[in-house]
Design an enzyme around this catalytic site. Structure first.
Site, PDB file in Angstrom:
ATOM      1  N   CYS A   1       0.806  -1.236   0.000  1.00  0.00           N
ATOM      2  CA  CYS A   1       0.000   0.000   0.000  1.00  0.00           C
ATOM      3  C   CYS A   1       0.831   1.274   0.000  1.00  0.00           C
ATOM      4  O   CYS A   1       0.328   2.351  -0.295  1.00  0.00           O
ATOM      5  CB  CYS A   1      -0.931  -0.035   1.195  1.00  0.00           C
ATOM      6  SG  CYS A   1      -1.777  -1.624   1.305  1.00  0.00           S
TER       7      CYS A   1
ATOM      8  N   HIS B   1      -4.185   6.104   0.645  1.00  0.00           N
ATOM      9  CA  HIS B   1      -4.384   4.725   0.215  1.00  0.00           C
ATOM     10  C   HIS B   1      -5.820   4.329   0.552  1.00  0.00           C
ATOM     11  O   HIS B   1      -6.273   4.520   1.684  1.00  0.00           O
ATOM     12  CB  HIS B   1      -3.381   3.810   0.912  1.00  0.00           C
ATOM     13  CG  HIS B   1      -3.788   2.370   0.858  1.00  0.00           C
ATOM     14  ND1 HIS B   1      -4.011   1.728  -0.337  1.00  0.00           N
ATOM     15  CD2 HIS B   1      -4.054   1.469   1.840  1.00  0.00           C
ATOM     16  CE1 HIS B   1      -4.391   0.484  -0.073  1.00  0.00           C
ATOM     17  NE2 HIS B   1      -4.419   0.307   1.224  1.00  0.00           N
TER      18      HIS B   1
ATOM     19  N   ASN C   1     -10.057  -2.233  -2.362  1.00  0.00           N
ATOM     20  CA  ASN C   1      -8.697  -1.841  -1.989  1.00  0.00           C
ATOM     21  C   ASN C   1      -7.741  -2.504  -2.982  1.00  0.00           C
ATOM     22  O   ASN C   1      -7.575  -3.713  -2.972  1.00  0.00           O
ATOM     23  CB  ASN C   1      -8.446  -2.309  -0.549  1.00  0.00           C
ATOM     24  CG  ASN C   1      -7.012  -2.106  -0.085  1.00  0.00           C
ATOM     25  OD1 ASN C   1      -6.093  -1.975  -0.891  1.00  0.00           O
ATOM     26  ND2 ASN C   1      -6.820  -2.105   1.219  1.00  0.00           N
TER      27      ASN C   1
END
Lengths: 337, 76
Positions: free
Chosen positions: A114, A264, A294
Protein backbone atom coordinates in the site's frame (compact mmCIF):
# COMPACT_ATOMS: atom_id res chain seq x y z
CA UNK A 1 15.93 19.37 -13.83
CA UNK A 2 12.62 18.61 -12.10
CA UNK A 3 10.15 15.73 -12.39
CA UNK A 4 6.37 15.71 -12.65
CA UNK A 5 3.48 13.32 -13.14
CA UNK A 6 2.74 13.52 -16.84
CA UNK A 7 0.11 10.82 -17.28
CA UNK A 8 -1.81 8.10 -15.41
CA UNK A 9 -3.89 5.23 -16.77
CA UNK A 10 -5.17 2.15 -15.05
CA UNK A 11 -6.51 -1.24 -15.93
CA UNK A 12 -9.05 -3.41 -14.14
CA UNK A 13 -9.53 -7.08 -14.97
CA UNK A 14 -12.88 -7.84 -16.58
CA UNK A 15 -14.16 -10.34 -14.05
CA UNK A 16 -16.04 -8.77 -11.14
CA UNK A 17 -16.95 -9.96 -7.69
CA UNK A 18 -19.91 -7.99 -6.37
CA UNK A 19 -21.52 -8.00 -2.94
CA UNK A 20 -24.53 -9.99 -4.14
CA UNK A 21 -22.22 -12.85 -5.13
CA UNK A 22 -20.42 -12.75 -1.80
CA UNK A 23 -23.78 -12.68 0.02
CA UNK A 24 -24.80 -15.90 -1.75
CA UNK A 25 -21.54 -17.57 -0.70
CA UNK A 26 -21.99 -16.59 2.95
CA UNK A 27 -25.78 -16.67 3.50
CA UNK A 28 -25.45 -16.48 7.29
CA UNK A 29 -23.67 -13.15 7.08
CA UNK A 30 -24.80 -9.58 6.56
CA UNK A 31 -23.04 -8.22 3.49
CA UNK A 32 -25.05 -4.98 3.72
CA UNK A 33 -23.40 -4.19 7.02
CA UNK A 34 -19.97 -4.92 5.58
CA UNK A 35 -20.67 -2.89 2.44
CA UNK A 36 -21.70 0.05 4.59
CA UNK A 37 -18.47 -0.14 6.60
CA UNK A 38 -16.05 -0.86 3.77
CA UNK A 39 -17.75 1.35 1.18
CA UNK A 40 -17.01 -1.35 -1.39
CA UNK A 41 -19.66 -2.76 -3.75
CA UNK A 42 -17.58 -4.50 -6.41
CA UNK A 43 -14.02 -5.69 -6.88
CA UNK A 44 -12.30 -6.80 -10.05
CA UNK A 45 -10.62 -10.19 -9.96
CA UNK A 46 -7.86 -11.36 -12.29
CA UNK A 47 -8.60 -14.43 -14.36
CA UNK A 48 -6.83 -17.68 -13.48
CA UNK A 49 -4.19 -17.10 -16.16
CA UNK A 50 -4.00 -13.33 -15.75
CA UNK A 51 -0.99 -12.19 -13.71
CA UNK A 52 0.01 -8.85 -12.25
CA UNK A 53 2.46 -8.49 -15.18
CA UNK A 54 -0.47 -8.84 -17.60
CA UNK A 55 -2.48 -6.21 -15.74
CA UNK A 56 0.57 -3.94 -15.65
CA UNK A 57 1.20 -4.32 -19.37
CA UNK A 58 -2.47 -3.64 -20.12
CA UNK A 59 -2.37 -0.45 -18.04
CA UNK A 60 0.80 0.71 -19.84
CA UNK A 61 -0.76 0.06 -23.25
CA UNK A 62 -3.76 2.13 -22.18
CA UNK A 63 -1.41 4.91 -21.09
CA UNK A 64 0.46 4.87 -24.43
CA UNK A 65 -2.79 5.00 -26.36
CA UNK A 66 -4.61 7.51 -24.18
CA UNK A 67 -1.76 10.02 -24.14
CA UNK A 68 -0.22 9.16 -27.52
CA UNK A 69 3.08 8.10 -25.98
CA UNK A 70 5.64 6.07 -27.91
CA UNK A 71 7.11 3.26 -25.76
CA UNK A 72 10.48 4.19 -27.31
CA UNK A 73 10.39 7.37 -25.18
CA UNK A 74 10.52 5.37 -21.93
CA UNK A 75 14.01 5.02 -20.46
CA UNK A 76 13.18 3.41 -17.09
CA UNK A 77 10.62 0.86 -15.89
CA UNK A 78 9.73 0.55 -12.21
CA UNK A 79 7.43 -2.34 -11.40
CA UNK A 80 5.84 -2.49 -7.95
CA UNK A 81 4.24 -5.81 -7.04
CA UNK A 82 4.03 -8.47 -4.36
CA UNK A 83 2.70 -11.02 -6.82
CA UNK A 84 5.56 -11.39 -9.36
CA UNK A 85 5.61 -13.95 -12.18
CA UNK A 86 8.76 -15.70 -10.89
CA UNK A 87 11.30 -15.56 -8.10
CA UNK A 88 13.57 -14.65 -10.99
CA UNK A 89 13.86 -13.12 -13.53
CA UNK A 90 12.63 -9.69 -12.59
CA UNK A 91 9.13 -9.01 -13.90
CA UNK A 92 10.15 -5.49 -15.04
CA UNK A 93 12.55 -7.08 -17.57
CA UNK A 94 9.72 -9.17 -19.00
CA UNK A 95 7.55 -6.07 -19.19
CA UNK A 96 10.27 -4.05 -20.97
CA UNK A 97 10.35 -6.63 -23.73
CA UNK A 98 6.58 -7.04 -24.00
CA UNK A 99 6.03 -3.29 -24.28
CA UNK A 100 8.82 -2.66 -26.81
CA UNK A 101 10.66 -0.34 -24.44
CA UNK A 102 14.26 0.27 -25.61
CA UNK A 103 17.04 -2.05 -24.45
CA UNK A 104 18.89 1.05 -23.30
CA UNK A 105 16.39 1.54 -20.49
CA UNK A 106 16.75 0.52 -16.85
CA UNK A 107 14.17 -1.76 -15.23
CA UNK A 108 13.62 -3.29 -11.82
CA UNK A 109 10.92 -4.56 -9.49
CA UNK A 110 10.30 -3.43 -5.98
CA UNK A 111 8.21 -5.29 -3.46
CA UNK A 112 5.84 -3.04 -1.54
CA UNK A 113 2.11 -2.97 -0.99
CA UNK A 114 0.00 0.00 0.00
CA UNK A 115 2.98 2.36 0.31
CA UNK A 116 4.35 1.34 -3.11
CA UNK A 117 3.09 4.25 -5.19
CA UNK A 118 4.71 6.82 -2.88
CA UNK A 119 8.00 4.94 -3.03
CA UNK A 120 7.71 4.71 -6.82
CA UNK A 121 7.28 8.46 -7.13
CA UNK A 122 10.28 8.97 -4.88
CA UNK A 123 12.51 6.64 -6.93
CA UNK A 124 11.32 8.20 -10.20
CA UNK A 125 12.01 11.69 -8.90
CA UNK A 126 15.50 10.62 -7.81
CA UNK A 127 16.30 9.07 -11.19
CA UNK A 128 15.07 12.08 -13.15
CA UNK A 129 16.41 14.91 -11.02
CA UNK A 130 19.88 13.37 -10.94
CA UNK A 131 19.59 13.08 -14.75
CA UNK A 132 19.79 9.30 -14.89
CA UNK A 133 16.44 9.04 -16.69
CA UNK A 134 13.90 11.29 -18.42
CA UNK A 135 10.71 9.24 -18.74
CA UNK A 136 10.08 6.76 -15.95
CA UNK A 137 7.21 4.33 -16.38
CA UNK A 138 6.01 3.47 -12.87
CA UNK A 139 3.72 0.44 -12.90
CA UNK A 140 1.90 -0.69 -9.77
CA UNK A 141 0.12 -4.03 -10.17
CA UNK A 142 -1.36 -6.48 -7.72
CA UNK A 143 -3.38 -9.68 -7.74
CA UNK A 144 -4.01 -10.35 -4.04
CA UNK A 145 -7.02 -12.42 -5.14
CA UNK A 146 -4.59 -15.24 -5.93
CA UNK A 147 -3.52 -15.25 -2.26
CA UNK A 148 -7.03 -15.01 -0.83
CA UNK A 149 -8.68 -18.15 0.51
CA UNK A 150 -12.16 -18.45 -1.08
CA UNK A 151 -13.71 -18.87 2.38
CA UNK A 152 -11.93 -15.94 4.05
CA UNK A 153 -14.46 -13.12 3.93
CA UNK A 154 -12.26 -10.83 6.05
CA UNK A 155 -10.01 -10.12 3.04
CA UNK A 156 -12.25 -11.24 0.19
CA UNK A 157 -14.59 -8.30 0.76
CA UNK A 158 -11.77 -5.75 0.82
CA UNK A 159 -9.18 -6.41 -1.88
CA UNK A 160 -9.54 -5.99 -5.64
CA UNK A 161 -7.00 -6.64 -8.40
CA UNK A 162 -5.77 -3.79 -10.58
CA UNK A 163 -2.77 -2.12 -12.19
CA UNK A 164 -1.88 1.50 -12.83
CA UNK A 165 0.76 3.05 -15.06
CA UNK A 166 2.11 6.46 -14.15
CA UNK A 167 4.51 8.33 -16.40
CA UNK A 168 6.92 10.53 -14.46
CA UNK A 169 8.85 12.84 -16.79
CA UNK A 170 11.55 15.49 -16.72
CA UNK A 171 10.71 19.14 -16.97
CA UNK A 172 12.96 22.21 -17.13
CA UNK A 173 12.54 24.60 -14.24
CA UNK A 174 13.20 25.16 -10.59
CA UNK A 175 9.76 24.45 -9.18
CA UNK A 176 9.30 21.25 -7.19
CA UNK A 177 6.35 19.27 -8.60
CA UNK A 178 6.91 16.06 -6.61
CA UNK A 179 7.91 16.07 -2.92
CA UNK A 180 8.80 16.56 -0.17
CA UNK A 181 8.48 13.00 1.10
CA UNK A 182 8.07 11.38 4.51
CA UNK A 183 8.73 7.66 5.01
CA UNK A 184 8.29 5.17 7.81
CA UNK A 185 8.91 1.49 8.46
CA UNK A 186 8.09 -0.86 11.35
CA UNK A 187 8.97 -4.45 10.56
CA UNK A 188 7.47 -5.60 13.86
CA UNK A 189 4.09 -5.40 12.15
CA UNK A 190 5.01 -7.80 9.35
CA UNK A 191 3.06 -10.66 10.91
CA UNK A 192 -0.21 -8.72 10.79
CA UNK A 193 -0.54 -8.63 7.00
CA UNK A 194 1.24 -11.58 5.46
CA UNK A 195 1.26 -14.50 3.06
CA UNK A 196 3.37 -16.74 5.26
CA UNK A 197 4.18 -19.75 3.10
CA UNK A 198 5.52 -19.98 -0.42
CA UNK A 199 8.79 -18.08 -0.01
CA UNK A 200 12.04 -19.58 1.19
CA UNK A 201 11.48 -19.28 4.94
CA UNK A 202 8.28 -21.34 4.82
CA UNK A 203 8.05 -23.25 1.53
CA UNK A 204 4.59 -24.53 0.56
CA UNK A 205 3.95 -27.93 2.11
CA UNK A 206 0.90 -30.11 2.79
CA UNK A 207 0.87 -28.63 6.27
CA UNK A 208 0.94 -25.03 5.07
CA UNK A 209 -2.01 -25.83 2.82
CA UNK A 210 -4.14 -27.22 5.64
CA UNK A 211 -7.22 -25.10 6.32
CA UNK A 212 -8.13 -23.76 9.75
CA UNK A 213 -11.00 -21.59 10.96
CA UNK A 214 -10.46 -18.42 12.98
CA UNK A 215 -12.63 -17.12 15.84
CA UNK A 216 -14.85 -15.19 13.38
CA UNK A 217 -15.47 -18.18 11.12
CA UNK A 218 -13.02 -17.22 8.40
CA UNK A 219 -11.22 -20.16 6.79
CA UNK A 220 -7.66 -19.83 5.57
CA UNK A 221 -4.29 -21.59 5.53
CA UNK A 222 -0.65 -20.51 5.64
CA UNK A 223 -0.47 -20.25 1.84
CA UNK A 224 -3.18 -17.60 1.88
CA UNK A 225 -3.34 -13.94 2.81
CA UNK A 226 -3.81 -13.13 6.49
CA UNK A 227 -4.79 -9.71 7.77
CA UNK A 228 -5.15 -8.82 11.43
CA UNK A 229 -7.68 -6.07 10.87
CA UNK A 230 -7.61 -4.58 14.36
CA UNK A 231 -3.82 -4.32 14.42
CA UNK A 232 -3.73 -2.76 10.94
CA UNK A 233 -6.39 -0.30 12.10
CA UNK A 234 -4.36 0.65 15.19
CA UNK A 235 -1.19 0.98 13.14
CA UNK A 236 -2.88 3.34 10.69
CA UNK A 237 -4.35 5.49 13.47
CA UNK A 238 -0.93 5.70 15.09
CA UNK A 239 1.29 6.37 12.08
CA UNK A 240 -0.74 8.22 9.44
CA UNK A 241 -1.67 11.46 11.28
CA UNK A 242 2.00 12.33 12.08
CA UNK A 243 2.88 11.96 8.37
CA UNK A 244 0.52 14.84 7.55
CA UNK A 245 2.01 17.02 10.28
CA UNK A 246 5.56 16.27 9.14
CA UNK A 247 4.67 17.06 5.53
CA UNK A 248 3.19 20.43 6.53
CA UNK A 249 6.36 21.25 8.44
CA UNK A 250 8.75 20.03 5.75
CA UNK A 251 6.94 21.90 2.96
CA UNK A 252 6.13 24.91 5.13
CA UNK A 253 2.45 24.60 4.28
CA UNK A 254 -0.78 24.30 6.25
CA UNK A 255 -4.05 22.48 5.65
CA UNK A 256 -5.48 25.43 3.71
CA UNK A 257 -2.64 25.21 1.15
CA UNK A 258 -3.68 21.65 0.26
CA UNK A 259 -6.56 21.32 -2.18
CA UNK A 260 -6.98 17.54 -2.06
CA UNK A 261 -5.92 14.63 0.13
CA UNK A 262 -5.69 11.18 -1.43
CA UNK A 263 -4.91 8.37 0.99
CA UNK A 264 -4.38 4.72 0.22
CA UNK A 265 -7.96 3.49 -0.27
CA UNK A 266 -7.89 0.89 2.52
CA UNK A 267 -11.61 0.88 3.32
CA UNK A 268 -14.19 3.59 3.93
CA UNK A 269 -14.45 3.07 7.65
CA UNK A 270 -10.75 3.58 8.22
CA UNK A 271 -10.54 6.49 5.76
CA UNK A 272 -13.40 8.35 7.40
CA UNK A 273 -11.96 7.77 10.84
CA UNK A 274 -8.52 9.02 9.77
CA UNK A 275 -10.07 12.04 8.07
CA UNK A 276 -11.89 13.04 11.26
CA UNK A 277 -8.86 12.39 13.44
CA UNK A 278 -6.63 14.56 11.24
CA UNK A 279 -9.46 17.12 10.86
CA UNK A 280 -9.51 17.25 7.08
CA UNK A 281 -12.72 18.68 5.65
CA UNK A 282 -14.83 16.20 3.73
CA UNK A 283 -14.75 18.14 0.45
CA UNK A 284 -10.95 17.94 0.36
CA UNK A 285 -10.78 14.22 1.04
CA UNK A 286 -11.11 12.09 -2.04
CA UNK A 287 -12.38 8.52 -1.90
CA UNK A 288 -12.62 6.07 -4.75
CA UNK A 289 -13.18 2.47 -3.79
CA UNK A 290 -16.85 1.52 -4.26
CA UNK A 291 -16.27 -0.04 -7.68
CA UNK A 292 -12.71 -1.32 -7.28
CA UNK A 293 -12.10 -2.15 -3.60
CA UNK A 294 -8.70 -1.84 -1.99
CA UNK A 295 -6.28 -2.25 -4.90
CA UNK A 296 -3.12 -2.07 -2.74
CA UNK A 297 -0.34 -0.13 -4.54
CA UNK A 298 -2.68 1.04 -7.33
CA UNK A 299 -5.28 2.58 -5.03
CA UNK A 300 -3.68 6.05 -4.98
CA UNK A 301 -3.05 6.39 -8.75
CA UNK A 302 -6.55 5.04 -9.52
CA UNK A 303 -8.09 7.57 -7.13
CA UNK A 304 -5.87 10.35 -8.46
CA UNK A 305 -6.85 9.56 -12.05
CA UNK A 306 -10.55 9.70 -11.14
CA UNK A 307 -10.11 12.93 -9.18
CA UNK A 308 -8.54 14.45 -12.31
CA UNK A 309 -11.38 13.13 -14.51
CA UNK A 310 -13.93 14.59 -12.09
CA UNK A 311 -12.23 17.99 -12.32
CA UNK A 312 -11.13 18.00 -8.68
CA UNK A 313 -7.51 18.79 -9.54
CA UNK A 314 -6.56 22.14 -11.09
CA UNK A 315 -3.20 23.37 -12.33
CA UNK A 316 -0.84 24.33 -9.52
CA UNK A 317 -2.94 22.59 -6.86
CA UNK A 318 -1.06 21.02 -3.97
CA UNK A 319 -2.12 17.46 -3.16
CA UNK A 320 -1.11 15.21 -0.27
CA UNK A 321 -0.78 11.50 -1.03
CA UNK A 322 -0.29 8.93 1.74
CA UNK A 323 0.23 5.17 1.44
CA UNK A 324 0.34 2.83 4.45
CA UNK A 325 0.07 -0.87 5.13
CA UNK A 326 1.88 -4.17 4.69
CA UNK A 327 5.39 -4.17 6.15
CA UNK A 328 4.52 -2.10 8.08
CA UNK A 329 5.56 0.45 5.53
CA UNK A 330 4.24 3.94 4.99
CA UNK A 331 5.04 7.08 3.06
CA UNK A 332 3.53 10.40 2.13
CA UNK A 333 4.33 13.19 -0.27
CA UNK A 334 3.08 16.47 -1.61
CA UNK A 335 2.61 16.85 -5.34
CA UNK A 336 2.00 20.07 -7.21
CA UNK A 337 -0.02 19.81 -10.38
CA UNK B 1 -14.59 9.55 33.58
CA UNK B 2 -17.25 7.20 34.71
CA UNK B 3 -18.34 3.73 33.80
CA UNK B 4 -21.86 4.77 32.80
CA UNK B 5 -20.56 7.15 30.16
CA UNK B 6 -18.17 4.44 29.00
CA UNK B 7 -21.00 1.95 28.58
CA UNK B 8 -23.06 4.55 26.63
CA UNK B 9 -20.03 5.18 24.37
CA UNK B 10 -19.72 1.47 23.77
CA UNK B 11 -23.43 1.14 22.95
CA UNK B 12 -23.07 4.07 20.57
CA UNK B 13 -20.07 2.56 18.82
CA UNK B 14 -21.55 -0.86 18.12
CA UNK B 15 -24.17 -1.11 15.38
CA UNK B 16 -27.64 -2.30 16.39
CA UNK B 17 -27.08 -2.01 20.12
CA UNK B 18 -29.75 0.14 21.74
CA UNK B 19 -28.98 2.69 24.39
CA UNK B 20 -29.27 1.61 28.05
CA UNK B 21 -29.26 -2.09 27.23
CA UNK B 22 -25.80 -2.82 28.66
CA UNK B 23 -24.05 -2.24 31.98
CA UNK B 24 -20.58 -2.56 33.49
CA UNK B 25 -21.36 -6.19 34.21
CA UNK B 26 -22.18 -7.00 30.57
CA UNK B 27 -19.95 -9.59 28.94
CA UNK B 28 -19.51 -7.61 25.76
CA UNK B 29 -17.96 -10.38 23.70
CA UNK B 30 -21.03 -12.52 24.27
CA UNK B 31 -23.58 -10.08 22.83
CA UNK B 32 -24.99 -11.05 19.43
CA UNK B 33 -23.54 -7.96 17.73
CA UNK B 34 -19.95 -8.69 18.73
CA UNK B 35 -17.78 -9.49 15.70
CA UNK B 36 -14.52 -8.34 14.10
CA UNK B 37 -16.14 -5.09 12.98
CA UNK B 38 -17.42 -4.43 16.51
CA UNK B 39 -13.82 -4.86 17.66
CA UNK B 40 -12.71 -2.17 15.17
CA UNK B 41 -15.53 0.10 16.32
CA UNK B 42 -14.40 -0.37 19.93
CA UNK B 43 -10.80 0.53 19.00
CA UNK B 44 -12.09 3.62 17.18
CA UNK B 45 -14.24 4.65 20.16
CA UNK B 46 -11.33 4.26 22.60
CA UNK B 47 -9.15 6.37 20.33
CA UNK B 48 -11.62 9.17 19.73
CA UNK B 49 -13.25 9.35 23.17
CA UNK B 50 -10.34 8.44 25.46
CA UNK B 51 -7.26 8.91 23.28
CA UNK B 52 -6.22 5.39 24.28
CA UNK B 53 -4.89 2.69 21.99
CA UNK B 54 -5.46 -0.91 23.02
CA UNK B 55 -4.53 -3.95 20.97
CA UNK B 56 -7.23 -6.31 19.79
CA UNK B 57 -5.76 -8.92 22.13
CA UNK B 58 -5.99 -6.58 25.11
CA UNK B 59 -9.64 -5.91 24.39
CA UNK B 60 -10.37 -9.59 23.97
CA UNK B 61 -8.65 -10.33 27.30
CA UNK B 62 -11.44 -8.40 29.07
CA UNK B 63 -14.62 -10.14 30.02
CA UNK B 64 -16.92 -7.34 31.18
CA UNK B 65 -17.24 -3.71 30.14
CA UNK B 66 -16.09 -2.76 33.64
CA UNK B 67 -12.82 -4.61 33.01
CA UNK B 68 -12.43 -2.90 29.66
CA UNK B 69 -13.11 0.44 31.32
CA UNK B 70 -10.50 -0.26 34.01
CA UNK B 71 -7.94 -1.23 31.38
CA UNK B 72 -8.70 1.94 29.41
CA UNK B 73 -8.25 4.12 32.50
CA UNK B 74 -4.96 2.41 33.31
CA UNK B 75 -3.63 3.40 29.87
CA UNK B 76 -4.53 7.07 30.23
Amino acid sequence: MKSYIKAISYYLPEKRLDNETIAKEFPEWSIEKIAQKTGIHTRHIADKNELSSDLGIASAKKLFQEYNIDPKEIDFVLFCTQSPDYFLPTTACYIQNELGIPKSSGAFDFNLGCSGFIYGLSIAKGLIETEQASNVLLITAETYSKFIHPKDKSVKTIFGDAAASTLVSAVEGAENKIGPFIFGTDGQGGKNLIVKAGGLRFPKTDESGTDFTDEYGNVRNDNSLFMNGSEIFNFSLREVPPVIEKLYTKANLTEKDISLFIFHQANKYMLDFLRKKIKISEDKFYEYLAEVGNTVSSSIPIALKNAIIEGKVAKNDNLILVGFGVGYSWGGCIINF
Amino acid sequence: MDINKFVRNFEDAIDNVDENTLSGESKFQEIAEWDSLALLSTLAMLDSEYNVSLSGEEIKSCSTLQQLFDLTISKK
